[in-house]
Design a protein around this motif. Structure first.
Motif, PDB file in Angstrom:
ATOM      1  N   ASN A 188       0.807  -1.228   0.000  1.00 33.97           N
ATOM      2  CA  ASN A 188       0.000   0.000   0.000  1.00 33.97           C
ATOM      3  C   ASN A 188       0.836   1.272   0.000  1.00 33.97           C
ATOM      4  O   ASN A 188       0.345   2.338   0.358  1.00 33.97           O
ATOM      5  CB  ASN A 188      -0.937   0.011   1.222  1.00 33.97           C
ATOM      6  N   LEU A 189       2.108   1.136  -0.352  1.00 31.51           N
ATOM      7  CA  LEU A 189       2.992   2.318  -0.373  1.00 31.51           C
ATOM      8  C   LEU A 189       2.353   3.420  -1.229  1.00 31.51           C
ATOM      9  O   LEU A 189       1.885   3.142  -2.343  1.00 31.51           O
ATOM     10  CB  LEU A 189       4.342   1.918  -0.982  1.00 31.51           C
ATOM     11  N   ALA A 190       2.330   4.649  -0.697  1.00 30.45           N
ATOM     12  CA  ALA A 190       1.683   5.729  -1.464  1.00 30.45           C
ATOM     13  C   ALA A 190       2.421   7.042  -1.255  1.00 30.45           C
ATOM     14  O   ALA A 190       3.022   7.268  -0.195  1.00 30.45           O
ATOM     15  CB  ALA A 190       0.237   5.880  -0.984  1.00 30.45           C
ATOM     16  N   ALA A 191       2.367   7.890  -2.274  1.00 30.65           N
ATOM     17  CA  ALA A 191       2.960   9.222  -2.151  1.00 30.65           C
ATOM     18  C   ALA A 191       2.216   9.968  -1.053  1.00 30.65           C
ATOM     19  O   ALA A 191       1.011   9.786  -0.879  1.00 30.65           O
ATOM     20  CB  ALA A 191       2.837   9.963  -3.476  1.00 30.65           C
ATOM     21  N   ALA A 192       2.955  10.797  -0.301  1.00 29.26           N
ATOM     22  CA  ALA A 192       2.308  11.522   0.809  1.00 29.26           C
ATOM     23  C   ALA A 192       2.842  12.951   0.856  1.00 29.26           C
ATOM     24  O   ALA A 192       3.466  13.358   1.814  1.00 29.26           O
ATOM     25  CB  ALA A 192       2.583  10.796   2.126  1.00 29.26           C
ATOM     26  N   GLY A 193       2.613  13.680  -0.201  1.00 34.59           N
ATOM     27  CA  GLY A 193       3.096  15.061  -0.228  1.00 34.59           C
ATOM     28  C   GLY A 193       3.813  15.288  -1.545  1.00 34.59           C
ATOM     29  O   GLY A 193       3.948  14.386  -2.367  1.00 34.59           O
ATOM     30  N   THR A 194       4.290  16.528  -1.708  1.00 35.37           N
ATOM     31  CA  THR A 194       4.922  16.873  -2.983  1.00 35.37           C
ATOM     32  C   THR A 194       6.403  16.549  -2.921  1.00 35.37           C
ATOM     33  O   THR A 194       7.108  17.036  -2.039  1.00 35.37           O
ATOM     34  CB  THR A 194       4.763  18.391  -3.246  1.00 35.37           C
ATOM     35  N   PRO A 195       6.884  15.734  -3.858  1.00 34.73           N
ATOM     36  CA  PRO A 195       8.325  15.461  -3.877  1.00 34.73           C
ATOM     37  C   PRO A 195       9.099  16.730  -4.235  1.00 34.73           C
ATOM     38  O   PRO A 195       8.556  17.597  -4.931  1.00 34.73           O
ATOM     39  CB  PRO A 195       8.482  14.427  -4.991  1.00 34.73           C
ATOM     40  N   ARG A 196      10.316  16.836  -3.745  1.00 32.19           N
ATOM     41  CA  ARG A 196      11.140  18.008  -4.113  1.00 32.19           C
ATOM     42  C   ARG A 196      12.330  17.554  -4.951  1.00 32.19           C
ATOM     43  O   ARG A 196      13.079  16.679  -4.525  1.00 32.19           O
ATOM     44  CB  ARG A 196      11.626  18.721  -2.844  1.00 32.19           C
ATOM     45  N   ARG A 197      12.472  18.170  -6.136  1.00 35.57           N
ATOM     46  CA  ARG A 197      13.586  17.804  -7.010  1.00 35.57           C
ATOM     47  C   ARG A 197      14.892  18.415  -6.524  1.00 35.57           C
ATOM     48  O   ARG A 197      14.901  19.472  -5.906  1.00 35.57           O
ATOM     49  CB  ARG A 197      13.325  18.308  -8.432  1.00 35.57           C
ATOM     50  N   ARG A 198      16.010  17.758  -6.839  1.00 37.55           N
ATOM     51  CA  ARG A 198      17.326  18.334  -6.538  1.00 37.55           C
ATOM     52  C   ARG A 198      17.540  19.565  -7.412  1.00 37.55           C
ATOM     53  O   ARG A 198      17.057  19.609  -8.550  1.00 37.55           O
ATOM     54  CB  ARG A 198      18.420  17.322  -6.876  1.00 37.55           C
ATOM     55  N   PRO A 199      18.279  20.552  -6.913  1.00 38.51           N
ATOM     56  CA  PRO A 199      18.466  21.764  -7.714  1.00 38.51           C
ATOM     57  C   PRO A 199      19.509  21.622  -8.822  1.00 38.51           C
ATOM     58  O   PRO A 199      19.749  22.564  -9.570  1.00 38.51           O
ATOM     59  CB  PRO A 199      18.941  22.793  -6.671  1.00 38.51           C
ATOM     60  N   THR A 200      20.124  20.457  -8.948  1.00 37.28           N
ATOM     61  CA  THR A 200      21.202  20.284  -9.928  1.00 37.28           C
ATOM     62  C   THR A 200      20.644  20.022 -11.328  1.00 37.28           C
ATOM     63  O   THR A 200      19.507  19.570 -11.485  1.00 37.28           O
ATOM     64  CB  THR A 200      22.066  19.077  -9.516  1.00 37.28           C
ATOM     65  N   ARG A 201      21.467  20.305 -12.356  1.00 37.11           N
ATOM     66  CA  ARG A 201      21.031  20.065 -13.743  1.00 37.11           C
ATOM     67  C   ARG A 201      21.613  18.772 -14.301  1.00 37.11           C
ATOM     68  O   ARG A 201      20.918  18.021 -14.976  1.00 37.11           O
ATOM     69  CB  ARG A 201      21.502  21.222 -14.644  1.00 37.11           C
ATOM     70  N   THR A 202      22.888  18.546 -14.035  1.00 41.05           N
ATOM     71  CA  THR A 202      23.491  17.321 -14.574  1.00 41.05           C
ATOM     72  C   THR A 202      22.926  16.102 -13.843  1.00 41.05           C
ATOM     73  O   THR A 202      22.548  15.117 -14.467  1.00 41.05           O
ATOM     74  CB  THR A 202      25.024  17.388 -14.434  1.00 41.05           C
TER      75      THR A 202
END
Ligand code: HEM
Length: 444
Positions: free
Chosen positions: A418-432
């Motif tokens: 039952n694993l589920a997302a629980a909020g907004t994921p945050r992306r890393r600020p890097t480009r590469t």
């Protein structure tokens, strides 16, 4: 507040400012100017919206041609050109000091500089014959067979980390409940622990390594601000200093780990080369795989039908990892310099051209992958991706990364139906590097 104006301090500030100008400052100014003129490559490296979703821009670059010239850099998002460039001996690394103007060359090679992953003598930043010499010293340890023998340990560790995350989550719930951050509690800890065990560095140091790695990760990007560059440089310097102290301990009391073997090969390596190899292995060993696991978890949560297929047929996990690597490549780009006039996949390239190889774009090339923007764990040719590069710099840790990705994701999703997302994921600020800093979930 008084600032330290001693001659030593002033000298080191001047050197830092000079090195920043040579590595980032000039590129930063050129990129800003080029971006105003609509240069696509400049958008790629400096537009915040593109950082969040670079794929439409890769497609525009590819539509313009297999090699697109920009005002300061050429780029390719073609799979054929990217692969041929990476495998061609007519191309070398972009960081060869011989290709730089004299002052920049001196700054890059001066004694007492920071030894990072993208400047010589890092394996990633040198051409043969030095590259061959460094790679020979470590490649025996990273063979596919040696890594296959690690699978059991990787699986046990995944279970241990999930046991702990579950205990902590229960304790959190008792205090009012908070989602589990999959990145800090799982995706980052698994690869850092494994690479620490392979190298023989203390696993108690893993949160310090993660902190240094996280701060230093923008080193792979171009056009950093001075403040960002200084932060990155400080983190790498701290790692260098710790590693030098670790070598001293190993010389006194060697073990049978990889770093002890390298220290014993001292007659073949200078102290600077040793630092470069050890630092790269450690950082590359976890800063990339964390993104594979995080990207994979996020993608599968968004595609429950495909996750259900994998739960029903676990033999599909190997191919699912290839598709994750293709679709959201943890390393989005690299670059090469043409050493002479040459031709790649039928395209002429002039000597000294700096070519940005858009790995993330090549992996969405419709010439190779049908309907490339569709995530499909059953894709028959997913493994043709270039996520681990190609040619002499082909990722040394590819076999290990594949095992870690597979074990980490399979065990996570099998254990928590039952694993589920629980909020907004945050992306890393890097480009590469493309991945998540934070991925909140409920274990179920
Ligand atoms: C999903 C995880 C990983 C990805 C996507 C990845 C990607 C890459 C890429 C794209 C390159 C070549 C860059 C270029 O051609 O300029 C590379 C090189 C390298 N990788 Fe990985 N890597 C991963 C995991 C690892 C791991 C676990 C290790 C552990 C040892 C590792 C060690 C290295 C080293 C030492 C090099 C330099 C090889 C050379 O220059 O000959 N990588 N990796």
């Amino acid at each position: 507040m008084r600032t330290d104006r001693t001659p030593g301090r002033v000298r080191s500030e001047l050197l830092a400012a000079g090195t920043w100008s040579a590595r980032h400052g000039v590129a930063r100014v050129a990129m800003k100017r080029a971006r105003k003129q609509g240069d696509l490559q400049a958008q790629l490296f400096s537009d915040p919206a593109v950082r969040a979703d670079p794929f439409p821009l890769y497609a525009r670059i590819r539509e313009r041609g297999p090699v697109v010239k920009g005002s300061f850099l050429a780029a390719t998002a073609s799979h054929a050109v990217a692969g041929a460039t990476l495998r061609s001996d007519a191309f070398g690394v972009v960081s060869d000091p011989e290709a730089l103007p004299p002052l920049a060359r001196w700054l890059m090679t001066r004694p007492n500089r920071t030894i990072g992953p993208v400047t010589p003598p890092s394996m990633l930043a040198v051409d043969p014959p030095d590259h061959t010499r460094y790679r020979r010293l470590v490649s025996k340890v990273f063979t596919a067979r040696a890594m296959a023998a690690m699978r059991g340990r990787v699986g046990d560790l995944a279970d241990e980390l999930l046991d702990r995350a579950e205990r902590e989550s229960r304790a959190d719930r008792a205090r009012g409940g908070a989602p589990v951050d999959l990145v800090s509690r799982y995706a980052s800890l698994l690869p850092v622990t494994i690479i620490a065990e392979i190298l023989g560095v203390p696993t108690e140091m893993r949160s310090t390594f993660i902190a240094w790695g996280g701060t230093a990760a923008p080193v792979l990007d171009i056009g950093l601000s001075y403040r960002e560059y200084r932060r990155v440089d400080r983190a790498i310097r701290e790692l260098n200093e710790w590693m030098a102290g670790h070598f001293t301990r190993l010389r006194r009391d060697p073990g049978d780990d990889l770093l002890s073997q390298l220290v014993r090969a001292e007659h073949e390596l200078t102290e600077t080369e040793l630092l470069a190899i050890a630092g790269l292995l450690l950082a590359a060993g976890f800063e990339t795989t964390v993104n594979l696991i995080g990207n994979g978890a996020a993608l599968l949560l968004k595609h429950p039908d495909q996750l259900a297929d994998l739960r029903a047929d676990p033999a599909g996990w190997g191919n699912a990892v290839e598709e994750i690597l293709r679709y959201e490549s943890p390393v989005q780009n690299t670059a090469r310099r043409a050493l002479r006039d040459t031709e790649v996949a039928g395209v002429r390239v002039r000597e000294n051209t700096f070519l940005s190889v858009l790995i993330g774009g090549a992996n969405r090339d419709p010439e190779v992958f049908d309907d490339p923007d569709r995530f499909d764990v059953h894709r028959a040719n997913a493994r043709e991706h270039l996520a681990f590069s190609s040619g002499v710099h082909y990722c040394l840790g590819a076999a290990l990364a594949r095992i870690e990705g597979e074990e980490a994701l399979r065990r996570l999703f099998e254990r928590y139906p039952n694993l589920a997302a629980a909020g907004t994921p945050r992306r890393r600020p890097t480009r590469t590097l493309r991945g998540y800093d934070e991925l909140p979930v409920r274990l179920g």
